[in-house]
Design a protein around this motif. Structure first.
Motif, mmCIF file in Angstrom:
data_model
loop_
_atom_site.group_PDB
_atom_site.id
_atom_site.type_symbol
_atom_site.label_atom_id
_atom_site.label_comp_id
_atom_site.label_asym_id
_atom_site.label_seq_id
_atom_site.Cartn_x
_atom_site.Cartn_y
_atom_site.Cartn_z
ATOM 1 N N LEU A 171 0.772 -1.173 -0.014
ATOM 2 C CA LEU A 171 0.110 0.027 -0.021
ATOM 3 C C LEU A 171 0.866 1.348 0.125
ATOM 4 C CD1 LEU A 171 -2.747 1.431 0.164
ATOM 5 C CD2 LEU A 171 -2.591 1.145 2.940
ATOM 6 N N TYR A 172 1.978 1.209 0.812
ATOM 7 C CA TYR A 172 2.877 2.419 0.817
ATOM 8 C C TYR A 172 3.561 2.600 -0.724
ATOM 9 C CZ TYR A 172 6.556 5.307 2.563
ATOM 10 O OH TYR A 172 7.557 6.325 2.740
ATOM 11 N N GLU A 173 3.850 1.313 -1.027
ATOM 12 C CA GLU A 173 4.712 1.771 -2.457
ATOM 13 C C GLU A 173 3.652 2.214 -3.230
ATOM 14 O OE1 GLU A 173 6.255 -2.203 -3.126
ATOM 15 O OE2 GLU A 173 7.733 -2.084 -1.760
ATOM 16 N N SER A 174 2.216 1.706 -3.472
ATOM 17 C CA SER A 174 1.377 2.328 -4.358
ATOM 18 C C SER A 174 0.922 3.564 -4.350
ATOM 19 C CB SER A 174 0.176 1.341 -4.406
ATOM 20 O OG SER A 174 -0.653 1.436 -2.980
ATOM 21 N N GLN A 175 1.206 4.060 -2.927
ATOM 22 C CA GLN A 175 1.046 5.357 -2.835
ATOM 23 C C GLN A 175 2.300 6.457 -3.408
ATOM 24 O OE1 GLN A 175 0.232 5.513 1.186
ATOM 25 N NE2 GLN A 175 -2.020 5.161 1.208
ATOM 26 N N LEU A 176 3.500 5.719 -3.309
ATOM 27 C CA LEU A 176 4.586 6.542 -3.855
ATOM 28 C C LEU A 176 4.477 6.439 -5.090
ATOM 29 C CD1 LEU A 176 7.270 5.536 -1.259
ATOM 30 C CD2 LEU A 176 5.831 7.655 -1.181
ATOM 31 N N THR A 177 4.164 5.273 -5.852
ATOM 32 C CA THR A 177 3.985 5.311 -7.374
ATOM 33 C C THR A 177 3.204 6.371 -8.078
ATOM 34 O OG1 THR A 177 4.564 3.086 -7.235
ATOM 35 C CG2 THR A 177 4.062 3.867 -9.408
ATOM 36 N N PRO A 178 3.547 7.207 -8.871
ATOM 37 C CA PRO A 178 2.786 8.188 -9.628
ATOM 38 C C PRO A 178 1.855 7.245 -10.347
ATOM 39 C CG PRO A 178 5.220 8.728 -10.103
ATOM 40 C CD PRO A 178 4.944 7.593 -9.308
ATOM 41 N N ILE A 179 0.511 8.034 -10.592
ATOM 42 C CA ILE A 179 -0.576 7.285 -11.552
ATOM 43 C C ILE A 179 0.216 7.532 -13.070
ATOM 44 C CG2 ILE A 179 -2.697 7.440 -12.609
ATOM 45 C CD1 ILE A 179 -2.607 6.581 -9.782
ATOM 46 N N LEU A 180 0.857 8.513 -13.435
ATOM 47 C CA LEU A 180 1.535 8.647 -14.628
ATOM 48 C C LEU A 180 2.716 9.510 -14.492
ATOM 49 C CD1 LEU A 180 0.581 8.744 -17.828
ATOM 50 C CD2 LEU A 180 0.053 11.175 -17.277
ATOM 51 N N ALA A 181 3.854 8.714 -15.264
ATOM 52 C CA ALA A 181 5.038 9.475 -15.153
ATOM 53 C C ALA A 181 5.669 9.461 -16.573
ATOM 54 C CB ALA A 181 5.884 8.288 -14.131
ATOM 55 N N VAL A 182 6.230 10.552 -16.937
ATOM 56 C CA VAL A 182 6.688 10.754 -18.288
ATOM 57 C C VAL A 182 8.312 11.141 -17.789
ATOM 58 C CG1 VAL A 182 6.787 12.265 -20.266
ATOM 59 C CG2 VAL A 182 4.624 11.396 -19.155
ATOM 60 N N GLN A 183 9.264 10.610 -18.664
ATOM 61 C CA GLN A 183 10.716 10.843 -18.309
ATOM 62 C C GLN A 183 11.283 11.195 -19.980
ATOM 63 O OE1 GLN A 183 12.518 8.021 -15.904
ATOM 64 N NE2 GLN A 183 12.675 9.682 -14.323
ATOM 65 N N ASN A 184 11.860 12.120 -20.238
ATOM 66 C CA ASN A 184 12.570 12.540 -21.427
ATOM 67 C C ASN A 184 11.650 12.108 -22.787
ATOM 68 O OD1 ASN A 184 14.840 13.443 -19.944
ATOM 69 N ND2 ASN A 184 15.387 11.317 -19.595
ATOM 70 N N LEU A 185 10.381 12.482 -22.876
ATOM 71 C CA LEU A 185 9.561 11.906 -23.830
ATOM 72 C C LEU A 185 9.978 12.947 -24.961
ATOM 73 C CD1 LEU A 185 5.868 11.270 -24.117
ATOM 74 C CD2 LEU A 185 6.945 13.019 -25.455
ATOM 75 N N SER A 186 9.960 12.308 -26.285
ATOM 76 C CA SER A 186 10.008 12.948 -27.741
ATOM 77 C C SER A 186 9.360 12.383 -28.612
ATOM 78 C CB SER A 186 11.697 12.837 -27.915
ATOM 79 O OG SER A 186 11.784 13.707 -29.255
ATOM 80 N N PHE A 187 8.510 13.002 -29.457
ATOM 81 C CA PHE A 187 7.787 12.529 -30.482
ATOM 82 C C PHE A 187 7.485 13.570 -31.547
ATOM 83 C CE2 PHE A 187 3.632 11.827 -32.578
ATOM 84 C CZ PHE A 187 3.662 10.442 -32.923
ATOM 85 N N ALA A 188 7.878 12.850 -32.737
ATOM 86 C CA ALA A 188 7.670 13.733 -33.971
ATOM 87 C C ALA A 188 6.914 12.884 -35.015
ATOM 88 C CB ALA A 188 8.823 14.307 -34.561
#
Length: 265
Positions: A29-46
């Motif tokens: 439960l503690y870990e799930s509370q720390l985990t973001p619902i959505l996480a983006v890192q260094n995203l690139s799209f074209a």
């Protein structure tokens, strides 16, 4: 003759299986509370053969947070929303939903994950025109066992759909049973919101959902949407060109021109 009664030795509760299970559950439960619902890192799209590029260095959306992705037309808001929802995959970087990378899943797995965890409010609403308002709201529960179970646990599947519609201002039975094609734009918008929220998804992605509304209707709709999302601890990421919406949101991300800037406003 005295009778001896043997007593079982005292068990160390800390080392008992039940205690171990409780510890594991608390840790999870503690870990799930720390985990973001959505996480983006260094995203690139074209898009192919285009100089247009979207880039985000870092974005973390936590449970229950309300984010606005703001930018003018042509700044890539709708494309970014598709990347966040796993409809498109980035050329570089990663997008995670509850710790799981979209790119690590097959297309079928992404479809299932999306159905289970993400509600969408599309700019054109994308209701099934020949289904009633109530039937449209129930659609996600046909594809997601967990959202169906969550809706049923709230007092019954149909009752939960009716409650959501009523909360969003569509409580009249004749409106709930009316085909989507015969609903006004404002009514269709509320049906789309109820459909996104049913079954308590972890995340709702909304693409310009208030663009067809006047200021009073817009503000009223957002208050109802946020109130329902708060009760379910559902995170919301909404894209819009309307700077007047800023005051409704706790977090902002600004998209300028053809580049998504990762500065928080």
């Amino acid at each position: 003759m005295s009778e001896q009664v043997q007593t079982a030795p005292e068990q160390d509760l800390e080392g008992s299986p039940a205690a171990h299970t409780a510890k594991v559950e608390v840790a999870s439960l503690y870990e799930s509370q720390l985990t973001p619902i959505l996480a983006v890192q260094n995203l690139s799209f074209a898009w192919p053969a285009s100089s247009f590029q979207i880039g985000i260095t870092d974005l973390n959306v936590k449970s229950g947070e309300h984010w606005m992705l703001e930018g003018p037309s042509g700044s890539g808001k709708s494309t970014l929303l598709q990347l966040l929802g796993g409809v498109l995959l980035p050329q570089r970087g990663e997008v995670r939903i509850l710790g799981q990378r979209w790119a690590a899943l097959t297309a079928a797995q992404r479809d299932l994950r999306r159905a289970e965890q993400v509600g969408f409010i599309f700019q054109q609403f994308n209701l099934v025109p020949y289904l009633s308002a109530l039937e449209n709201v129930l659609l996600p529960c046909r594809f997601s066992p967990s959202r169906r179970q969550a809706a049923e646990s709230s007092g019954g599947l149909n009752d939960e759909a009716r409650r959501l519609l009523a909360t969003l201002g569509l409580g009249a039975k004749d409106i709930q049973l009316r085909r989507a094609a015969r609903l006004s734009v404002g009514q269709q918008q509320r049906v789309a919101a109820a459909r996104a929220l049913i079954g308590r998804p972890s995340l709702v992605l909304a693409d310009e959902p208030t663009s067809a509304l006047d200021a009073d209707s817009r503000d009223a709709f957002l208050e109802l949407l946020f109130s329902e999302a708060r009760s379910a601890k559902t995170a919301i990421v909404l894209v819009s060109h309307d700077t007047n919406l800023r005051t409704h949101f706790e977090r902002h991300l600004t998209l300028e021109g053809s580049l998504c800037c990762c500065g928080l406003c």
